[in-house]
Scaffold this motif. Structure first.
Motif, PDB file in Angstrom:
ATOM      1  N   LYS A  32      55.604  28.553  24.388  1.00  0.00           N
ATOM      2  CA  LYS A  32      54.426  29.191  24.973  1.00  0.00           C
ATOM      3  C   LYS A  32      54.534  29.169  26.491  1.00  0.00           C
ATOM      4  O   LYS A  32      54.706  28.124  27.098  1.00  0.00           O
ATOM      5  CB  LYS A  32      53.148  28.473  24.536  1.00  0.00           C
ATOM      6  N   SER A  33      54.452  30.358  27.084  1.00  0.00           N
ATOM      7  CA  SER A  33      54.454  30.479  28.539  1.00  0.00           C
ATOM      8  C   SER A  33      53.166  31.160  28.978  1.00  0.00           C
ATOM      9  O   SER A  33      52.361  31.575  28.141  1.00  0.00           O
ATOM     10  CB  SER A  33      55.665  31.295  29.022  1.00  0.00           C
ATOM     11  N   ILE A  64      57.053  23.615  25.049  1.00  0.00           N
ATOM     12  CA  ILE A  64      57.786  23.656  23.798  1.00  0.00           C
ATOM     13  C   ILE A  64      57.088  22.771  22.775  1.00  0.00           C
ATOM     14  O   ILE A  64      56.804  21.604  23.052  1.00  0.00           O
ATOM     15  CB  ILE A  64      59.237  23.154  23.983  1.00  0.00           C
ATOM     16  N   PHE A  65      56.813  23.322  21.595  1.00  0.00           N
ATOM     17  CA  PHE A  65      56.182  22.562  20.526  1.00  0.00           C
ATOM     18  C   PHE A  65      57.193  22.338  19.409  1.00  0.00           C
ATOM     19  O   PHE A  65      57.854  23.269  18.963  1.00  0.00           O
ATOM     20  CB  PHE A  65      54.967  23.305  19.985  1.00  0.00           C
ATOM     21  N   LEU A  66      57.282  21.092  18.933  1.00  0.00           N
ATOM     22  CA  LEU A  66      58.247  20.704  17.920  1.00  0.00           C
ATOM     23  C   LEU A  66      57.567  20.488  16.570  1.00  0.00           C
ATOM     24  O   LEU A  66      56.347  20.349  16.483  1.00  0.00           O
ATOM     25  CB  LEU A  66      58.962  19.414  18.342  1.00  0.00           C
ATOM     26  N   GLN A  67      58.395  20.420  15.519  1.00  0.00           N
ATOM     27  CA  GLN A  67      57.877  20.183  14.186  1.00  0.00           C
ATOM     28  C   GLN A  67      57.114  18.870  14.115  1.00  0.00           C
ATOM     29  O   GLN A  67      56.130  18.747  13.387  1.00  0.00           O
ATOM     30  CB  GLN A  67      59.019  20.167  13.168  1.00  0.00           C
ATOM     31  N   SER A  68      57.528  17.885  14.892  1.00  0.00           N
ATOM     32  CA  SER A  68      56.889  16.567  14.885  1.00  0.00           C
ATOM     33  C   SER A  68      55.463  16.610  15.406  1.00  0.00           C
ATOM     34  O   SER A  68      54.708  15.645  15.250  1.00  0.00           O
ATOM     35  CB  SER A  68      57.707  15.594  15.733  1.00  0.00           C
ATOM     36  N   GLY A  69      55.086  17.719  16.049  1.00  0.00           N
ATOM     37  CA  GLY A  69      53.770  17.832  16.645  1.00  0.00           C
ATOM     38  C   GLY A  69      53.751  17.557  18.135  1.00  0.00           C
ATOM     39  O   GLY A  69      52.739  17.789  18.804  1.00  0.00           O
ATOM     40  N   SER A  70      54.851  17.063  18.665  1.00  0.00           N
ATOM     41  CA  SER A  70      54.919  16.763  20.094  1.00  0.00           C
ATOM     42  C   SER A  70      55.131  18.035  20.900  1.00  0.00           C
ATOM     43  O   SER A  70      55.654  19.035  20.399  1.00  0.00           O
ATOM     44  CB  SER A  70      56.040  15.764  20.378  1.00  0.00           C
ATOM     45  N   ALA A  71      54.711  17.987  22.153  1.00  0.00           N
ATOM     46  CA  ALA A  71      54.889  19.100  23.086  1.00  0.00           C
ATOM     47  C   ALA A  71      55.699  18.619  24.275  1.00  0.00           C
ATOM     48  O   ALA A  71      55.504  17.496  24.751  1.00  0.00           O
ATOM     49  CB  ALA A  71      53.541  19.640  23.537  1.00  0.00           C
ATOM     50  N   GLU A 122      49.545  29.374  18.957  1.00  0.00           N
ATOM     51  CA  GLU A 122      49.182  28.342  19.917  1.00  0.00           C
ATOM     52  C   GLU A 122      50.122  27.140  19.920  1.00  0.00           C
ATOM     53  O   GLU A 122      50.300  26.486  20.928  1.00  0.00           O
ATOM     54  CB  GLU A 122      47.748  27.851  19.635  1.00  0.00           C
ATOM     55  N   LYS A 123      50.724  26.833  18.775  1.00  0.00           N
ATOM     56  CA  LYS A 123      51.554  25.634  18.669  1.00  0.00           C
ATOM     57  C   LYS A 123      52.506  25.797  17.495  1.00  0.00           C
ATOM     58  O   LYS A 123      52.571  26.862  16.885  1.00  0.00           O
ATOM     59  CB  LYS A 123      50.673  24.396  18.474  1.00  0.00           C
ATOM     60  N   TRP A 124      53.262  24.721  17.190  1.00  0.00           N
ATOM     61  CA  TRP A 124      54.173  24.762  16.045  1.00  0.00           C
ATOM     62  C   TRP A 124      53.337  24.853  14.778  1.00  0.00           C
ATOM     63  O   TRP A 124      52.517  23.994  14.485  1.00  0.00           O
ATOM     64  CB  TRP A 124      55.039  23.499  16.007  1.00  0.00           C
TER      65      TRP A 124
END
Length: 199
Positions: A32-33, A64-71, A122-124
């Protein structure tokens, strides 16, 4: 050379769709930019993500959003305009799990592929979007860049996402070429050589 496959690949063994999806979930990211959003994926080079440049617009940074939920915060490492229209991003301190890159020269007409993308705006997202198809034509050339064509029209959420073969290797990156009313995929190894040249 980060444009070459690294690590142990699956060889000639075909994987089940479930196996490929499980592996892909760990390498696909949502980007997301300030000027757009879409999919991307980790390369076999620590902290490097490739995506479609139109997702970033003129931005030099993205989230950057990852599968783990972290950004994670990412910076644009390099980008190339059309006909490539792809970009590399650098992310620090990221859990690094990737799929191997396929040998572009071994692209075969008729081989089965899966297009993967992240539909969330909005996110992963909780679930990846998946489209099964097959290669129609290999090694189509446009302004010196090599693409392959598939038999399906792909929706926008797949832009920037990987095209994966039955061996669990990333064969290409989806690029939206609406002006030609066809869908072409960048042959990933050839395209990455353009990106890394001079870097």
């Amino acid at each position: 050379d980060p444009a070459k496959p690294q690590g142990a690949g699956p060889g000639n063994v075909s994987l089940s769709f479930e196996d490929v999806l499980q592996k892909a979930q760990k390498t696909i990211v949502f980007i997301k930019s300030a000027q757009g959003s879409g999919s991307g994926f980790l390369l076999p080079h620590p902290g490097i993500i490739v995506t479609n440049a139109q997702i970033l617009g003129r931005c030099d940074r993205a989230e950057i959003f990852l599968q783990s939920g972290s950004a994670k915060a990412a910076t644009v490492l390099k980008r190339l305009p059309l006909p490539l229209n792809i970009a590399l991003l650098q992310v620090e301190e990221i859990d690094w799990e990737v799929l191997p890159l396929a040998d572009s020269d071994r692209c075969q007409e008729g081989e089965e592929i899966w297009a993967l993308g992240n539909p969330d705006g909005e996110k992963w997202g909780a679930k990846l979007t998946v489209l099964r198809g097959s290669v129609v034509k290999c090694h189509q050339s446009y302004q010196g860049v090599h693409y392959f064509q598939i038999d399906k029209v792909i929706k926008p959420e797949y832009i920037g996402g990987p095209i994966i073969n039955k061996k669990g290797e990333i064969l290409g990156l989806f690029l939206d070429k609406n002006e030609q009313k066809v869908r072409f995929i960048l042959l990933i190894l050839r395209g990455l050589k353009f990106l890394y040249s001079g870097h």
